[in-house]
Design a protein around this motif. Structure first.
Motif, short mmCIF file in Angstrom:
data_model
loop_
_atom_site.label_atom_id
_atom_site.label_comp_id
_atom_site.label_asym_id
_atom_site.label_seq_id
_atom_site.Cartn_x
_atom_site.Cartn_y
_atom_site.Cartn_z
N VAL A 1 19.40 -38.18 -32.09
CA VAL A 1 20.03 -37.62 -33.29
C VAL A 1 20.83 -36.38 -32.88
CG1 VAL A 1 19.65 -36.77 -35.63
CG2 VAL A 1 18.01 -38.38 -34.61
N PRO A 2 22.13 -36.33 -33.18
CA PRO A 2 22.89 -35.10 -32.91
C PRO A 2 22.23 -33.92 -33.61
CG PRO A 2 24.37 -36.89 -33.49
CD PRO A 2 22.97 -37.39 -33.75
N GLN A 3 22.43 -32.74 -33.07
CA GLN A 3 21.75 -31.55 -33.61
C GLN A 3 22.06 -31.34 -35.09
OE1 GLN A 3 19.35 -29.96 -32.57
NE2 GLN A 3 19.49 -29.20 -30.49
N THR A 4 23.25 -31.68 -35.50
CA THR A 4 23.62 -31.52 -36.92
C THR A 4 24.16 -32.85 -37.45
OG1 THR A 4 25.79 -30.68 -36.24
CG2 THR A 4 24.08 -29.06 -36.78
N PRO A 5 23.28 -33.81 -37.73
CA PRO A 5 23.77 -35.10 -38.24
C PRO A 5 24.46 -34.92 -39.59
CG PRO A 5 21.38 -34.92 -38.49
CD PRO A 5 21.82 -33.75 -37.66
N LYS A 6 25.61 -35.57 -39.74
CA LYS A 6 26.39 -35.44 -40.97
C LYS A 6 25.90 -36.45 -42.00
CE LYS A 6 30.40 -33.78 -38.39
NZ LYS A 6 31.81 -34.03 -38.00
N PHE A 7 24.66 -36.29 -42.37
CA PHE A 7 24.04 -37.18 -43.35
C PHE A 7 23.60 -36.33 -44.53
CE2 PHE A 7 20.41 -39.58 -45.10
CZ PHE A 7 21.03 -40.81 -45.30
N HIS A 8 24.20 -36.56 -45.68
CA HIS A 8 23.97 -35.69 -46.83
C HIS A 8 22.98 -36.28 -47.84
CE1 HIS A 8 27.16 -33.20 -45.28
NE2 HIS A 8 28.00 -34.21 -45.31
N GLY A 9 22.52 -37.49 -47.59
CA GLY A 9 21.53 -38.07 -48.48
C GLY A 9 20.13 -37.81 -47.97
N LYS A 10 19.19 -38.62 -48.42
CA LYS A 10 17.81 -38.52 -47.95
C LYS A 10 17.20 -39.91 -47.96
CE LYS A 10 13.55 -35.89 -48.37
NZ LYS A 10 12.83 -34.79 -49.08
N VAL A 11 16.75 -40.35 -46.79
CA VAL A 11 16.11 -41.65 -46.65
C VAL A 11 14.79 -41.46 -45.92
CG1 VAL A 11 16.24 -43.94 -45.60
CG2 VAL A 11 18.30 -42.92 -46.60
N ASP A 12 13.71 -41.90 -46.53
CA ASP A 12 12.40 -41.82 -45.90
C ASP A 12 12.25 -43.01 -44.95
OD1 ASP A 12 9.66 -41.89 -45.25
OD2 ASP A 12 9.10 -40.94 -47.14
N VAL A 13 12.57 -42.79 -43.68
CA VAL A 13 12.57 -43.89 -42.71
C VAL A 13 11.18 -44.52 -42.56
CG1 VAL A 13 12.96 -44.51 -40.29
CG2 VAL A 13 14.60 -43.04 -41.50
N PRO A 14 10.08 -43.74 -42.46
CA PRO A 14 8.77 -44.38 -42.37
C PRO A 14 8.48 -45.31 -43.56
CG PRO A 14 8.59 -42.08 -41.74
CD PRO A 14 9.98 -42.27 -42.28
N GLU A 15 8.87 -44.88 -44.75
CA GLU A 15 8.67 -45.73 -45.93
C GLU A 15 9.57 -46.96 -45.88
OE1 GLU A 15 7.17 -47.21 -49.41
OE2 GLU A 15 6.39 -45.55 -48.21
N LEU A 16 10.79 -46.76 -45.38
CA LEU A 16 11.75 -47.85 -45.28
C LEU A 16 11.24 -48.98 -44.40
CD1 LEU A 16 14.79 -48.65 -45.96
CD2 LEU A 16 15.36 -47.64 -43.75
N LEU A 17 10.47 -48.62 -43.36
CA LEU A 17 10.00 -49.61 -42.38
C LEU A 17 8.54 -49.99 -42.57
CD1 LEU A 17 11.67 -48.11 -39.16
CD2 LEU A 17 12.63 -49.78 -40.77
N ASN A 18 7.92 -49.43 -43.58
CA ASN A 18 6.48 -49.61 -43.77
C ASN A 18 6.07 -51.07 -43.91
OD1 ASN A 18 4.11 -49.75 -46.09
ND2 ASN A 18 3.72 -48.22 -44.50
N ASP A 19 6.81 -51.84 -44.70
CA ASP A 19 6.41 -53.22 -44.95
C ASP A 19 6.69 -54.14 -43.77
OD1 ASP A 19 9.21 -53.04 -45.55
OD2 ASP A 19 9.06 -54.99 -46.52
#
Length: 255
Positions: free
Chosen positions: A87-105
């Motif tokens: 991950v670049p030090q300042t990723p230009k991502f302005h939303g919010k995604v819970d990756v652990p939850e996204l991959l949980n199932d």
């Protein structure tokens, strides 16, 4: 969207045989499961808008490089459970995604290692970690990435992977990876630091085969240009690693 192209392995014949070929069949079956799971992970990250802010690094890059080198030769990819995202030090991502939850199932559970709790997403087939370049030495604390719901371990020399990024397909999914030249030079730089002999040899073999394929493709000059931008001590380590391992001809081409 066209159906993702699957790089599979033909296991039909070996599954009907015994002995070492049966063991080979089992390994191929595991590789297929890993590939399918990795493709599912990448697909979900892509759909969520996260993947374009990440760079896939490590041995899984070799799978992606098959497309890059398909006109000059076959690249041999020895995969591990580890799927690492830089991950670049300042990723230009302005939303919010819970990756652990996204991959949980998919069967991933969140684990932690080390004194400071570096996060891992663990699955029997695959283990996902997030990394960031280390810019200040002396702290083992991971960097929090609240926009992704994870933290990331800071490691030295990761900036090399960010010097030249290209996008290649994993099936039909666009994935950011270091240019093969950056991949190979990074591997050669860390080979002497490896304490595990098997991992050391694997890194060396991966780097050498990538450089040889770049030469066949007429692009070894890209590695030469990148190497020229490295600090002198890094250049010396990389060239010495090559010459010490009977790859003096490649070392000469890079200077």
């Amino acid at each position: 969207m066209r159906k993702p192209r699957r790089i599979g392995f033909n296991t039909g014949n070996c599954c009907r045989r015994s002995g070492s070929k049966s063991n080979s069949c089992e390994r191929l079956s595991v590789q297929n499961k890993q590939y399918d799971l990795c493709q599912n992970v990448l697909s979900r990250l892509h759909t969520a808008g996260v993947l374009r802010h990440l760079v896939l690094i490590g041995s899984w890059c070799l799978v992606v490089y098959r497309e890059y080198f398909r006109d000059v030769g076959v690249i041999h990819a020895v995969r591990t459970r580890d799927v690492d995202f830089l991950v670049p030090q300042t990723p230009k991502f302005h939303g919010k995604v819970d990756v652990p939850e996204l991959l949980n199932d998919l069967g991933f559970i969140t684990g932690f290692r080390g004194q400071h709790g570096v996060m891992m997403l663990e699955h029997p087939e695959v283990m996902i970690e997030f990394l960031v370049p280390e810019h200040s030495r002396g702290s083992d604390k991971p960097k929090d990435l609240p926009q992704f719901g994870v933290n990331a371990q800071a490691l030295r020399f990761m900036d090399i992977a960010l010097m030249m990024i290209i996008q290649l397909p994993f099936g039909a999914i666009p994935v950011n990876v270091p240019h093969p030249a950056a991949f190979a030079l990074h591997k050669l730089l860390i080979v002497p630091r490896r304490t595990n002999a098997e991992k050391k040899q694997k890194d060396l073999d991966s780097a050498v085969q990538v450089l040889k394929l770049l030469d066949k493709k007429g692009e070894l000059s890209i590695a030469q240009d990148l190497l020229a931008k490295f600090p002198k001590p890094w250049r010396k380590v990389i060239l010495k690693t090559l010459t010490d391992n009977r790859q003096g001809a490649i070392a000469e081409q890079l200077t």
